[in-house]
Design a protein around this motif. Structure first.
Motif, PDB file in Angstrom:
ATOM      1  N   ASP A  12       0.579  -1.269  -0.771  1.00 53.64           N
ATOM      2  CA  ASP A  12       0.006   0.289  -0.105  1.00 53.64           C
ATOM      3  C   ASP A  12       1.109   1.576  -0.288  1.00 53.64           C
ATOM      4  O   ASP A  12       0.913   2.256  -0.783  1.00 53.64           O
ATOM      5  CB  ASP A  12      -1.089   0.037   1.536  1.00 53.64           C
ATOM      6  N   LEU A  13       1.839   1.245   0.793  1.00 52.62           N
ATOM      7  CA  LEU A  13       2.948   3.042   1.175  1.00 52.62           C
ATOM      8  C   LEU A  13       4.248   2.711  -0.764  1.00 52.62           C
ATOM      9  O   LEU A  13       3.953   3.486  -0.806  1.00 52.62           O
ATOM     10  CB  LEU A  13       3.812   2.530   1.716  1.00 52.62           C
ATOM     11  N   GLY A  14       3.869   1.422  -1.088  1.00 54.94           N
ATOM     12  CA  GLY A  14       4.455   1.541  -2.568  1.00 54.94           C
ATOM     13  C   GLY A  14       3.453   1.993  -3.431  1.00 54.94           C
ATOM     14  O   GLY A  14       3.435   2.792  -4.499  1.00 54.94           O
ATOM     15  N   ILE A  15       2.703   1.893  -3.333  1.00 55.09           N
ATOM     16  CA  ILE A  15       0.588   2.024  -4.489  1.00 55.09           C
ATOM     17  C   ILE A  15       1.207   3.728  -4.225  1.00 55.09           C
ATOM     18  O   ILE A  15       0.784   5.088  -5.288  1.00 55.09           O
ATOM     19  CB  ILE A  15      -0.261   1.902  -4.123  1.00 55.09           C
ATOM     20  N   ALA A  16       1.529   5.044  -2.731  1.00 55.92           N
ATOM     21  CA  ALA A  16       0.577   5.657  -2.486  1.00 55.92           C
ATOM     22  C   ALA A  16       2.323   6.844  -3.424  1.00 55.92           C
ATOM     23  O   ALA A  16       1.562   7.325  -3.576  1.00 55.92           O
ATOM     24  CB  ALA A  16       0.923   5.888  -0.885  1.00 55.92           C
ATOM     25  N   ILE A  17       3.082   6.508  -2.909  1.00 57.94           N
ATOM     26  CA  ILE A  17       4.772   7.140  -3.218  1.00 57.94           C
ATOM     27  C   ILE A  17       4.601   7.006  -4.849  1.00 57.94           C
ATOM     28  O   ILE A  17       4.724   8.029  -5.394  1.00 57.94           O
ATOM     29  CB  ILE A  17       5.573   6.190  -2.789  1.00 57.94           C
ATOM     30  N   GLY A  18       3.686   5.995  -5.614  1.00 63.60           N
ATOM     31  CA  GLY A  18       4.018   5.769  -7.238  1.00 63.60           C
ATOM     32  C   GLY A  18       3.352   6.614  -7.531  1.00 63.60           C
ATOM     33  O   GLY A  18       3.645   7.463  -7.936  1.00 63.60           O
ATOM     34  N   SER A  19       2.355   6.901  -6.828  1.00 65.92           N
ATOM     35  CA  SER A  19       0.800   7.948  -7.473  1.00 65.92           C
ATOM     36  C   SER A  19       1.586   8.997  -6.895  1.00 65.92           C
ATOM     37  O   SER A  19       0.853   9.983  -8.065  1.00 65.92           O
ATOM     38  CB  SER A  19      -0.577   7.539  -6.858  1.00 65.92           C
ATOM     39  N   PHE A  20       2.193   9.218  -5.544  1.00 61.97           N
ATOM     40  CA  PHE A  20       2.886  10.586  -5.830  1.00 61.97           C
ATOM     41  C   PHE A  20       3.751  11.640  -6.579  1.00 61.97           C
ATOM     42  O   PHE A  20       3.317  12.267  -7.171  1.00 61.97           O
ATOM     43  CB  PHE A  20       3.227  11.069  -4.084  1.00 61.97           C
ATOM     44  N   VAL A  21       4.461  10.520  -6.987  1.00 64.42           N
ATOM     45  CA  VAL A  21       5.639  10.697  -8.066  1.00 64.42           C
ATOM     46  C   VAL A  21       4.668  10.588  -9.116  1.00 64.42           C
ATOM     47  O   VAL A  21       5.427  11.671 -10.821  1.00 64.42           O
ATOM     48  CB  VAL A  21       6.575   9.602  -7.870  1.00 64.42           C
ATOM     49  N   ILE A  22       3.956   9.541  -9.460  1.00 66.00           N
ATOM     50  CA  ILE A  22       3.275   9.901 -11.153  1.00 66.00           C
ATOM     51  C   ILE A  22       2.502  11.857 -10.641  1.00 66.00           C
ATOM     52  O   ILE A  22       3.030  12.137 -12.003  1.00 66.00           O
ATOM     53  CB  ILE A  22       2.075   8.779 -11.648  1.00 66.00           C
ATOM     54  N   GLY A  23       2.171  11.939 -10.403  1.00 63.84           N
ATOM     55  CA  GLY A  23       1.588  12.958 -10.329  1.00 63.84           C
ATOM     56  C   GLY A  23       2.826  13.819 -10.005  1.00 63.84           C
ATOM     57  O   GLY A  23       2.781  15.169 -10.976  1.00 63.84           O
ATOM     58  N   LEU A  24       3.876  13.980  -9.729  1.00 66.10           N
ATOM     59  CA  LEU A  24       4.774  14.825  -9.496  1.00 66.10           C
ATOM     60  C   LEU A  24       5.033  15.396 -11.049  1.00 66.10           C
ATOM     61  O   LEU A  24       5.550  16.317 -11.731  1.00 66.10           O
ATOM     62  CB  LEU A  24       6.065  15.033  -8.676  1.00 66.10           C
ATOM     63  N   GLU A  43       5.626  18.170 -14.420  1.00 69.94           N
ATOM     64  CA  GLU A  43       6.192  18.769 -14.625  1.00 69.94           C
ATOM     65  C   GLU A  43       6.234  17.977 -17.050  1.00 69.94           C
ATOM     66  O   GLU A  43       6.573  19.050 -17.132  1.00 69.94           O
ATOM     67  CB  GLU A  43       8.311  17.611 -14.597  1.00 69.94           C
ATOM     68  N   PHE A  44       5.692  16.812 -16.536  1.00 74.50           N
ATOM     69  CA  PHE A  44       5.819  16.364 -18.589  1.00 74.50           C
ATOM     70  C   PHE A  44       4.355  15.980 -18.914  1.00 74.50           C
ATOM     71  O   PHE A  44       4.116  15.985 -17.808  1.00 74.50           O
ATOM     72  CB  PHE A  44       6.559  14.878 -18.086  1.00 74.50           C
ATOM     73  N   THR A  45       3.934  16.051 -20.068  1.00 74.08           N
ATOM     74  CA  THR A  45       2.706  15.382 -20.155  1.00 74.08           C
ATOM     75  C   THR A  45       2.074  13.808 -20.002  1.00 74.08           C
ATOM     76  O   THR A  45       3.689  12.919 -19.905  1.00 74.08           O
ATOM     77  CB  THR A  45       2.637  15.963 -21.979  1.00 74.08           C
ATOM     78  N   LEU A  46       1.125  13.868 -20.101  1.00 71.71           N
ATOM     79  CA  LEU A  46       0.902  12.217 -20.209  1.00 71.71           C
ATOM     80  C   LEU A  46       1.006  11.123 -21.177  1.00 71.71           C
ATOM     81  O   LEU A  46       1.747  10.066 -20.596  1.00 71.71           O
ATOM     82  CB  LEU A  46      -0.573  12.387 -19.785  1.00 71.71           C
ATOM     83  N   THR A  47       1.377  11.925 -22.214  1.00 67.20           N
ATOM     84  CA  THR A  47       1.716  11.494 -23.224  1.00 67.20           C
ATOM     85  C   THR A  47       2.939  11.339 -23.135  1.00 67.20           C
ATOM     86  O   THR A  47       2.993   9.378 -23.758  1.00 67.20           O
ATOM     87  CB  THR A  47       1.243  11.824 -24.260  1.00 67.20           C
ATOM     88  N   SER A  48       3.531  11.974 -22.624  1.00 63.90           N
ATOM     89  CA  SER A  48       4.809  11.804 -23.032  1.00 63.90           C
ATOM     90  C   SER A  48       5.155  10.351 -21.473  1.00 63.90           C
ATOM     91  O   SER A  48       6.461  10.231 -21.650  1.00 63.90           O
ATOM     92  CB  SER A  48       5.684  13.020 -22.540  1.00 63.90           C
ATOM     93  N   ILE A  49       5.281  10.739 -20.970  1.00 61.86           N
ATOM     94  CA  ILE A  49       5.365   9.600 -19.879  1.00 61.86           C
ATOM     95  C   ILE A  49       5.228   8.091 -19.945  1.00 61.86           C
ATOM     96  O   ILE A  49       6.136   6.686 -19.778  1.00 61.86           O
ATOM     97  CB  ILE A  49       4.517  10.281 -18.537  1.00 61.86           C
ATOM     98  N   TYR A  50       3.763   7.976 -20.836  1.00 62.84           N
ATOM     99  CA  TYR A  50       3.173   6.936 -21.607  1.00 62.84           C
ATOM    100  C   TYR A  50       4.335   6.227 -22.292  1.00 62.84           C
ATOM    101  O   TYR A  50       5.025   5.284 -22.572  1.00 62.84           O
ATOM    102  CB  TYR A  50       2.142   6.297 -22.317  1.00 62.84           C
ATOM    103  N   PHE A  51       5.009   7.050 -23.818  1.00 66.18           N
ATOM    104  CA  PHE A  51       5.783   6.970 -24.888  1.00 66.18           C
ATOM    105  C   PHE A  51       7.323   6.586 -23.542  1.00 66.18           C
ATOM    106  O   PHE A  51       7.605   5.042 -24.340  1.00 66.18           O
ATOM    107  CB  PHE A  51       5.806   8.017 -25.188  1.00 66.18           C
ATOM    108  N   TYR A  52       8.176   7.022 -23.055  1.00 66.17           N
ATOM    109  CA  TYR A  52       9.116   7.056 -22.365  1.00 66.17           C
ATOM    110  C   TYR A  52       8.713   5.231 -21.898  1.00 66.17           C
ATOM    111  O   TYR A  52       9.908   4.775 -21.350  1.00 66.17           O
ATOM    112  CB  TYR A  52       9.263   8.398 -21.342  1.00 66.17           C
ATOM    113  N   SER A  53       7.861   5.063 -20.907  1.00 68.47           N
ATOM    114  CA  SER A  53       7.592   3.898 -20.411  1.00 68.47           C
ATOM    115  C   SER A  53       7.519   3.099 -21.222  1.00 68.47           C
ATOM    116  O   SER A  53       7.547   1.922 -20.429  1.00 68.47           O
ATOM    117  CB  SER A  53       6.312   3.973 -19.042  1.00 68.47           C
ATOM    118  N   SER A  54       7.499   3.327 -22.558  1.00 65.62           N
ATOM    119  CA  SER A  54       7.515   1.522 -23.048  1.00 65.62           C
ATOM    120  C   SER A  54       8.607   1.231 -23.518  1.00 65.62           C
ATOM    121  O   SER A  54       9.109   0.208 -23.508  1.00 65.62           O
ATOM    122  CB  SER A  54       6.377   2.699 -24.301  1.00 65.62           C
ATOM    123  N   PHE A  55       9.676   2.497 -23.767  1.00 65.80           N
ATOM    124  CA  PHE A  55      10.718   2.468 -23.786  1.00 65.80           C
ATOM    125  C   PHE A  55      11.344   1.235 -22.330  1.00 65.80           C
ATOM    126  O   PHE A  55      12.473   0.434 -22.499  1.00 65.80           O
ATOM    127  CB  PHE A  55      12.206   3.789 -24.114  1.00 65.80           C
TER     128      PHE A  55
END
Length: 67
Positions: free
Chosen positions: A9-21, A25-37
């Motif tokens: 649960d802590l990992g989910i919470a921290i991950g959600s916070f980091v993704i929100g940050l 800074e970046f667009t959601l589209t670019s995050i999905y694009f780079y995570s595909s790599f």
């Protein structure tokens, strides 16, 4: 088991916070694009390390186990 679930649960919470940050800074589209790599890199590393076990060597018997 409770420690595992609390850590999960802590990992989910921290991950959600980091993704929100990151979305600020970046667009959601670019995050999905780079995570595909990252995903493709993980597949490549898996194939590099474990892919050699998927193809039987010449002269080896193939497994007859169907279960």
């Amino acid at each position: 088991m409770a420690t595992f679930l609390s850590t999960f649960d802590l990992g989910i919470a921290i991950g959600s916070f980091v993704i929100g940050l990151a979305v600020v800074e970046f667009t959601l589209t670019s995050i999905y694009f780079y995570s595909s790599f990252l995903l493709l890199g993980g597949i490549f590393i898996y194939k590099l390390l474990y892919g050699r076990f998927l193809v039987p060597k010449p002269g080896m018997k193939e497994s007859t186990h169907t279960g």
